[in-house]
Design an enzyme around this catalytic site. Structure first.
Site, PDB file in Angstrom:
ATOM      1  N   ARG A 151       0.835  -1.214   0.000  1.00  0.00           N
ATOM      2  CA  ARG A 151       0.000   0.000   0.000  1.00  0.00           C
ATOM      3  C   ARG A 151       0.863   1.255   0.000  1.00  0.00           C
ATOM      4  NH1 ARG A 151      -1.958  -3.641   3.394  1.00  0.00           N
ATOM      5  NH2 ARG A 151      -3.909  -4.621   2.858  1.00  0.00           N
ATOM      6  N   GLN A 210      -1.374 -13.495   6.891  1.00  0.00           N
ATOM      7  CA  GLN A 210      -1.987 -12.668   5.859  1.00  0.00           C
ATOM      8  C   GLN A 210      -0.941 -12.350   4.778  1.00  0.00           C
ATOM      9  OE1 GLN A 210      -3.297  -9.970   9.213  1.00  0.00           O
ATOM     10  NE2 GLN A 210      -5.046  -9.691   7.882  1.00  0.00           N
ATOM     11  N   HIS A 260      -4.106 -15.181   2.233  1.00  0.00           N
ATOM     12  CA  HIS A 260      -4.146 -14.404   0.992  1.00  0.00           C
ATOM     13  C   HIS A 260      -3.319 -15.039  -0.126  1.00  0.00           C
ATOM     14  CE1 HIS A 260      -5.317 -10.809   3.753  1.00  0.00           C
ATOM     15  NE2 HIS A 260      -6.363 -11.508   3.380  1.00  0.00           N
ATOM     16  N   CYS A 276      -1.330 -21.820 -14.651  1.00  0.00           N
ATOM     17  CA  CYS A 276      -1.864 -21.364 -15.933  1.00  0.00           C
ATOM     18  C   CYS A 276      -3.386 -21.353 -15.833  1.00  0.00           C
ATOM     19  CB  CYS A 276      -1.415 -22.290 -17.049  1.00  0.00           C
ATOM     20  SG  CYS A 276      -2.285 -21.964 -18.603  1.00  0.00           S
ATOM     21  N   CYS A 331       1.937 -19.245 -20.464  1.00  0.00           N
ATOM     22  CA  CYS A 331       2.233 -20.676 -20.396  1.00  0.00           C
ATOM     23  C   CYS A 331       2.581 -21.173 -21.801  1.00  0.00           C
ATOM     24  CB  CYS A 331       0.992 -21.387 -19.873  1.00  0.00           C
ATOM     25  SG  CYS A 331       1.097 -23.172 -19.812  1.00  0.00           S
ATOM     26  N   THR A 342       0.045  -7.157  12.932  1.00  0.00           N
ATOM     27  CA  THR A 342      -1.175  -6.822  12.200  1.00  0.00           C
ATOM     28  C   THR A 342      -2.060  -5.943  13.074  1.00  0.00           C
ATOM     29  OG1 THR A 342      -3.248  -7.673  11.283  1.00  0.00           O
ATOM     30  CG2 THR A 342      -2.121  -9.096  12.869  1.00  0.00           C
TER      31      THR A 342
HETATM   32 ZN    ZN Z   1      -1.170 -23.612 -19.892  1.00  0.00          ZN
END
Ligand code: ZN
Length: 236
Positions: free
Chosen positions: A36, A99, A117, A125, A147, A187
């Site tokens: 951030r 997190q 997260h 892919c 990919c 946190t």
């Molecule tokens: Zn792929």
């Protein structure tokens, strides 16, 4: 020694059912800034760039931001990561809920880690599902990583507008429900739904290690306003 740190040291000493819940502050001591703080350098704010819809519409800008502000290949685990890994080896710590997406707990040797997260260490892919490690992901030279099948390789990181992974939440909740001691560190517990998971903890001691107050301070048995690495070096 600070009496609250002394108290936590005793609690840790007497328990073998400890869980750690951590946030960005755990990684700042490894040199990883809060993404951030990249605000102001970009036309869109970081939370917009890291949203699912922005990723779909502007993958080039998304990946430029992502590679520059979320991946730190030279970052190393700090004292907090290392002490937590040791506590797990010593059968005192049952697991970690984080997190953070930097995978530094695993780098330190921790095994039972629930990454709310997601993680930069895993990528898939979107078309064929092929797995790419961080190294493989970074080897691809185009800004938008493709990919071999032509699909876009998406990091396993939970973007804004996306839901948290059910299995991860479930694992974290089970860990919290059974824990005797919960140590929360680095946190401010402001980001939900992650922070609200704390409500599942029903054990004996809740310890909060954070430089600033959190909405859960009134429920805590121990509050430590010190740097997290330093605190861990003193409690174990
Ligand atoms: Zn792929």
């Amino acid at each position: 020694m600070n009496s609250e740190i002394e108290k936590l040291k005793n609690v840790v000493n007497n328990s073998n059912n400890i869980v750690f819940f951590g946030g960005a502050g755990v990684s700042t001591e490894s040199g990883i800034p809060d993404f951030r703080s990249a605000d102001g350098l970009y036309q869109n704010n970081p939370e917009t760039i890291l949203s699912h819809s922005f990723f779909i519409e502007n993958p080039d800008i998304f990946f430029e931001f992502y590679k520059k502000n979320l991946i730190f290949t030279s970052a190393k685990p700090n004292t907090a990561h290392n002490v937590l890994a040791q506590m797990e080896k010593d059968k005192k710590l049952k697991g970690i809920i984080t997190q953070n997406i930097d995978a530094l707990h695993q780098k330190a040797g921790s095994e039972n880690v629930f990454e709310l997260h997601g993680s930069i260490a895993k990528n898939h892919c979107m078309k064929c599902g092929k797995f790419y490690s961080l190294d493989d992901f970074l080897k691809i030279e185009t800004m938008v990583p493709l990919c071999s099948c032509g699909g876009i390789i998406k990091p396993d990181v939970v973007l804004y507008e996306e839901e948290l992974d059910y299995d991860v939440i479930n694992g974290a909740v089970n860990l919290l429900k059974k824990a005797d001691v919960l140590i929360v560190g680095g946190t401010s517990l402001m980001v939900n739904p992650a922070a609200s998971l704390i409500n599942y903890f029903d054990g004996s001691y809740l310890a909060l290690i954070n430089m600033t107050p959190t909405p859960y301070d009134s429920r805590a048995d121990i509050i430590i306003r010190e740097k997290i690495g330093e605190t861990f070096s003193k409690i174990y």
